[in-house]
Design an enzyme around this catalytic site. Sequence first.
Site: not given
Ligand code: UD1
Length: 371
Positions: A22, A117
């Site tokens: 996914k 979420c």
């Molecule tokens: C993706 C996955 C999710 C997985 C996660 C970590 C998808 C659709 N989802 O989520 O299933 O659990 O990676 O492997 O692929 N953060 C910031 N600032 C930002 C972006 C992120 O602070 O601009 C933080 C987030 O709040 C979180 C952490 O970084 O605490 C990791 O986020 P991220 O790796 O970006 O995960 P997602 O892409 O949301």
Amino acid sequence: MAKLLIHGGKKITGKLRVNGAKNAALPIMAACILVKGEVILKRVPDISDVWVMANILRSLGAEVDFEGRGEMRINTDNISITTAPYELVKQIHASFDITGPLLARFDKAEVHLPGGCVIGTRAVDLHIEGFEKLGAEVEMEHGILKAKRKELKGARIYFPKSSVGATKNIMMAACLSGGRTILENAAREPEVADLGGFLVKCGAKISGIGTSNIEIEGVKRLKGAEYSIISDRIEAGTYLFASVITEGDVYLEDIDPKFLESVIAKIESTGQKVEKGENWIRLKATRPVRALEITTAPFPGFPTDLQPPLASVLTVADGTSIIEETIFDGRFNYVDELRRMGADIRVHDKSAVVKGVKKLTGAPVDAMDIR
Ligand code: UD1
């Protein structure tokens, strides 16, 4: 809302082929916005998040044909709209993946924030900083991220925190930017690498895929291609844990064990023997299940998405386990539901202490976290 009625006490046993991932399929679908001509994707999982992403692309004017059996055809040549309806975007976090591609193709993107979420806060500051470094002007208005640019340029971007989402968005935007972009401390998750593989197949110039230093040389255009999505390591891991907790026996086909090294290592520390080959994994579970200590981390560390299934296993382990969650601040929200089934779990800030009990009992529960 769907309801599942589960009669417990049975072993999870059998052979199955793991589906396409996914978390690779969704960004690759979004990346089709960058491509001129038809894309054929294979091994697309037939799941609701994919249907939502297909509808998001259709709402922009794309043709998306998904007849099941894993094959999807996408043509975005006639896209003219640069904003997607809130009702669709709010349904999946990965909807934000369209931002980078829209910005690169149309010089502007207006995308509703996907919001937080049940697994916790999901900030987008790293995405915004990355777009700005590429030369875009970004502002937030009415819950919409509005980005526009005169011309996207290459840049050196250091991510202070490893982010799957930000790495994907900036990598996609940089593909059609002028010049060279270097991403430092980029996410190394296999799904990010798969997106890179797809972009390269379409003509992008990217090196360092799968490492924390990714270099992208902007090109004028990307062309259509056929691409097969990698297997879903989270689905595979979920079946492995299902086997352990029910003392079952599963044989998983079409899964590269390298995607699950940290997971297999932890399963082995509980006393299980995992057999594996080039593209398969077998786990015939035994008792006892030993307690363990675990900390979630970006790839290649133990994935946060498999923390809830592992916690379920540890509820019936011999002894007390400690789980530290370092990625999402709401990732223990499911704990009260497991308690209804008799689990002994206490959460202190980012850690959970799980005391193994003899068995769980059936109870009405809510599936708070998709995992
Ligand atoms: C993706 C996955 C999710 C997985 C996660 C970590 C998808 C659709 N989802 O989520 O299933 O659990 O990676 O492997 O692929 N953060 C910031 N600032 C930002 C972006 C992120 O602070 O601009 C933080 C987030 O709040 C979180 C952490 O970084 O605490 C990791 O986020 P991220 O790796 O970006 O995960 P997602 O892409 O949301």
